[in-house]
Enzyme design. Structure first.
Site, PDB file in Angstrom:
ATOM      1  N   ASP A  11       0.722  -1.390   0.236  1.00  0.00           N
ATOM      2  CA  ASP A  11       0.006   0.005  -0.028  1.00  0.00           C
ATOM      3  C   ASP A  11       0.863   1.280  -0.151  1.00  0.00           C
ATOM      4  O   ASP A  11       1.959   1.512   0.808  1.00  0.00           O
ATOM      5  CB  ASP A  11      -0.965  -0.011   1.448  1.00  0.00           C
ATOM      6  CG  ASP A  11      -1.977  -0.976   1.389  1.00  0.00           C
ATOM      7  OD1 ASP A  11      -2.148  -1.886   0.286  1.00  0.00           O
ATOM      8  OD2 ASP A  11      -2.417  -1.220   2.301  1.00  0.00           O
ATOM      9  N   LYS A  38      -5.493  -8.397   1.422  1.00  0.00           N
ATOM     10  CA  LYS A  38      -6.304  -9.079   2.589  1.00  0.00           C
ATOM     11  C   LYS A  38      -5.392 -10.448   2.794  1.00  0.00           C
ATOM     12  O   LYS A  38      -5.709 -11.147   4.042  1.00  0.00           O
ATOM     13  CB  LYS A  38      -7.615  -9.466   2.102  1.00  0.00           C
ATOM     14  CG  LYS A  38      -8.467  -8.124   2.028  1.00  0.00           C
ATOM     15  CD  LYS A  38      -9.938  -8.398   1.330  1.00  0.00           C
ATOM     16  CE  LYS A  38     -10.622  -6.921   1.416  1.00  0.00           C
ATOM     17  NZ  LYS A  38     -10.802  -6.331   2.634  1.00  0.00           N
ATOM     18  N   ASN A 175     -19.015  -8.914   5.292  1.00  0.00           N
ATOM     19  CA  ASN A 175     -19.653  -7.642   6.135  1.00  0.00           C
ATOM     20  C   ASN A 175     -20.883  -7.510   5.699  1.00  0.00           C
ATOM     21  O   ASN A 175     -21.542  -8.062   4.652  1.00  0.00           O
ATOM     22  CB  ASN A 175     -18.370  -6.418   6.106  1.00  0.00           C
ATOM     23  CG  ASN A 175     -18.438  -5.910   4.904  1.00  0.00           C
ATOM     24  OD1 ASN A 175     -19.273  -6.032   3.756  1.00  0.00           O
ATOM     25  ND2 ASN A 175     -17.225  -5.010   4.497  1.00  0.00           N
ATOM     26  N   GLY A 208     -19.171  -4.564  12.374  1.00  0.00           N
ATOM     27  CA  GLY A 208     -18.598  -3.333  12.985  1.00  0.00           C
ATOM     28  C   GLY A 208     -18.857  -3.452  14.337  1.00  0.00           C
ATOM     29  O   GLY A 208     -18.542  -4.335  14.949  1.00  0.00           O
ATOM     30  N   GLY A 238     -12.026  -6.329   9.657  1.00  0.00           N
ATOM     31  CA  GLY A 238     -12.427  -7.604   9.096  1.00  0.00           C
ATOM     32  C   GLY A 238     -11.359  -8.577   8.825  1.00  0.00           C
ATOM     33  O   GLY A 238     -11.557  -9.854   9.244  1.00  0.00           O
ATOM     34  N   ASP A 239     -10.136  -8.193   8.507  1.00  0.00           N
ATOM     35  CA  ASP A 239      -8.968  -9.239   8.150  1.00  0.00           C
ATOM     36  C   ASP A 239      -8.575  -9.751   9.771  1.00  0.00           C
ATOM     37  O   ASP A 239      -8.407 -10.869   9.578  1.00  0.00           O
ATOM     38  CB  ASP A 239      -7.795  -8.654   7.471  1.00  0.00           C
ATOM     39  CG  ASP A 239      -7.915  -8.154   6.191  1.00  0.00           C
ATOM     40  OD1 ASP A 239      -9.030  -8.599   5.443  1.00  0.00           O
ATOM     41  OD2 ASP A 239      -7.375  -7.110   5.583  1.00  0.00           O
ATOM     42  N   SER A 269      -8.056  -4.638  18.019  1.00  0.00           N
ATOM     43  CA  SER A 269      -7.089  -4.201  16.668  1.00  0.00           C
ATOM     44  C   SER A 269      -7.729  -2.835  16.374  1.00  0.00           C
ATOM     45  O   SER A 269      -6.959  -1.989  15.751  1.00  0.00           O
ATOM     46  CB  SER A 269      -7.348  -5.268  15.629  1.00  0.00           C
ATOM     47  OG  SER A 269      -8.592  -5.048  14.962  1.00  0.00           O
TER      48      SER A 269
END
Ligand code: ATP
Length: 290
Positions: A11, A38, A175, A208, A238-239, A269
């Protein structure tokens, strides 16, 4: 062992005053790089929780690819099935973030899209398979088809063309947006019905701060709340959730208990910057505090 068949991206984050318009040039105030993708995020987060993890992924024959492999080594991940692809670059995500935190992202899938069915054919051992949709669908399908253990599909990003993939999946973890995309209805119960007809065992919708909804084939629906925390950065929650789910299922916890733990690890996290999950010691400390 947890086997992750998935993506790696470097990234590249450019902080700008303003996201450029077409034809406009802007100056970046700050540029930094993070390991992402991911597959990699989930593999690293699972390894930090103490599981043996193997990553099955492709990188380019370039410095980004070399750095990814070095990174995985320092995170104690088995890299014996990582493929290095010539003449293609390592997956790259260019992320422009403005002062208000809004972003635009351009992804060059690079080597991720050069990972082939043949590349993974000797790599499908382990107890838990964790895979996502940032690599080619035929590769995801082959992994799910040939893996002998619990198969978790995190259907992210929310694009699935070959729905036969669902019937090869034990547990699917969308999600809310991915769930709607998969079932094409706003009716939660009807959507769950559609999805549960296809997958082998369970649907887990991550919600969430509200935690996660566990729905199983016997008609049971359990809303499992996440602990309340001070949110600093929700990126990659999510990861971390998926990684923790795999870790606790590998420890042979039942699904409900594994989701409870996954919520707790993912909640921890989001109290820190970055997409990668906490280490086991931090989790144990957090579990004592809540
Ligand atoms: P991302 O795209 O940021 O990786 P996601 O949309 O895939 O996230 P979410 O449903 O937002 O996934 O979050 C995954 C899990 O993380 C939730 O099920 C929950 O366990 C935990 N989580 C996320 N946000 C919060 C929060 N604000 N407070 C507590 N837990 C959270």
């Amino acid at each position: 062992m947890i086997t992750v068949v998935g993506s790696y991206n470097i990234d590249i984050i450019l902080k700008v005053n303003k996201i450029p318009e077409i034809g406009e040039t802007v100056i970046a105030d700050e540029v930094y790089m993070n390991h992402g993708g991911k597959g990699s995020n989930q593999a690293v987060s699972a390894s930090r929780l103490g599981s043996r993890v193997k990553i099955v992924a492709a990188v380019g024959n370039d410095n980004y690819g070399k750095n990814a492999i070095e990174f995985w080594k320092t995170e104690n991940i088995d890299i014996s099935d990582v493929k290095i692809k010539n003449n293609v670059s390592t997956g790259t995500a260019y992320i422009f973030v403005d002062k208000r935190g809004r972003n635009v992202i351009v992804v060059n899938r690079g080597a991720n899209y050069h990972l082939t069915e043949e590349d993974i054919s000797e790599s499908l051992d382990g107890n838990i398979l964790l895979t996502q949709l940032e690599i080619r669908e035929n590769v995801v399908k082959k992994a799910l088809k040939e893996f002998n253990g619990i198969r978790i599909l995190n259907p992210a990003p929310a694009v699935l063309k070959d729905t036969d993939i669902l019937s090869l999946t034990d547990i699917i973890t969308p999600n809310e947006i991915e769930f709607k995309e998969l079932v094409s209805t706003d009716d939660l119960e009807y959507g769950l019905h559609l999805l549960l007809k296809k997958v082998k065992r369970a649907v887990i919708i991550t919600l969430g701060e509200r935690g996660a909804l566990l729905a199983t084939k016997d008609g049971k629906r359990t809303l499992i709340p996440a602990p309340k925390v001070n949110v600093v950065d929700e990126t990659g929650a999510g990861d971390v959730f998926n990684a923790a789910l795999a870790v606790y299922l590998e420890k042979e916890y039942d699904l409900e208990t594994a989701v409870e733990y996954a919520n707790k690890v993912a909640a921890l996290s989001v109290t820190k910057i970055g997409a990668l999950g906490p280490k086991l010691e931090e989790v144990n400390k957090f579990l004592e505090e809540i």
